[in-house]
Enzyme design. Structure first.
Site, short mmCIF file in Angstrom:
data_model
loop_
_atom_site.label_atom_id
_atom_site.label_comp_id
_atom_site.label_asym_id
_atom_site.label_seq_id
_atom_site.Cartn_x
_atom_site.Cartn_y
_atom_site.Cartn_z
N CYS A 1 40.24 17.40 49.14
CA CYS A 1 41.24 16.33 49.07
C CYS A 1 41.90 16.15 50.44
CB CYS A 1 42.23 16.61 47.96
SG CYS A 1 43.21 15.17 47.47
N HIS B 1 38.82 18.22 43.03
CA HIS B 1 39.42 19.55 43.17
C HIS B 1 38.66 20.61 42.36
CE1 HIS B 1 43.30 18.62 45.24
NE2 HIS B 1 43.01 17.41 44.80
N GLU C 1 38.88 23.74 42.65
CA GLU C 1 39.75 24.90 42.39
C GLU C 1 40.57 24.74 41.11
OE1 GLU C 1 42.56 22.18 44.67
OE2 GLU C 1 40.42 22.47 44.36
#
Length: 227
Positions: free
Chosen positions: A87, A196, A198
């Site tokens: 990002c 994302h 994560e």
């Protein structure tokens, strides 16, 4: 000893803790790196996390590219160090000229926050080796300036050289050209992606565990390159 993966914290970073957690779940040791310190502390790879580095003043990532840590990261990346930008980290990689193109305001000028289906393209990078070409995964997106743009020659080159690592499927959340969600450099050690991974490492907190493959990929890559 497990690989040491550096996670950079800039003023305004939001997802550095999440990235460090994903690194730990993958089996590596997260190492905190500070934006104003050029030392990489002996890490084997670096993650530039999501957020709003330096408040996104001027342009997203435009100030972060001049930070002390990025001067070192740029040199190390050009020497082969695996680097992942997520990002805002992707925006920083483009501003640092480690990746081509730019990330601009979303097409409809709305912030997008949703679970997003992706199709994996290039699996030969340091960060995508755990996937198979064409594999569909689901990870969150959350951005207001995630529209990837580049000139036609650059877009054609990215596709011809198999440097598109992920595309949006089942809807494009931000208007990125050719549905591009992530790209890599020519060597494949530097990857930028707007979604994302994560936030998709545990079923309790994400839509899937699909994102964990990004982090296990670099561990496998490091193991292969250090043998």
């Amino acid at each position: 000893m497990s690989p040491r993966i550096g996670v950079v914290t800039f003023p305004g970073s939001l997802d550095d803790v999440d990235a460090a957690r994903a690194v730990r779940l993958a089996g590596a040791t997260p190492v905190s790196l500070w934006h104003d310190d050029s030392a990489l502390r002996g890490v084997n790879a670096v993650i530039l996390p999501g957020g709003f580095s330096y408040g996104d003043y001027l342009r997203c990532g435009a100030i972060a590219r001049f930070s002390a840590v990025m001067e070192t990261v740029v040199d190390a990346a050009r020497g082969g160090l695996p680097v992942l930008g997520i990002c805002n980290g992707f925006q920083i990689l483009c501003e640092s000229h480690l990746l081509p193109g730019a990330l601009t305001r979303n097409r409809e000028l709305h912030f997008r926050n949703r679970d997003q289906a992706l199709e994996i393209g290039n699996t030969g990078t340091a960060w995508t080796g755990a996937f198979t070409p064409g594999q569909r995964i689901v990870v969150p997106v959350k951005n207001g300036e995630g529209c990837f743009v580049a000139d036609t020659a650059t877009l054609d080159a990215l596709e011809a050289e198999n440097r598109v690592v992920a595309r949006y499927v089942e809807g494009n959340p931000n208007g990125s050209q050719r549905d591009i969600a992530g790209i890599c450099n020519e060597a494949g050690n530097v990857v930028g992606m707007m979604p994302h991974p994560e936030h998709a490492v545990e079923r309790l907190t994400g839509p899937s565990t699909d994102g964990l493959g990004v982090f296990t990929s670099v561990l496998a890559h490091l193991g292969a390159t250090t043998v």
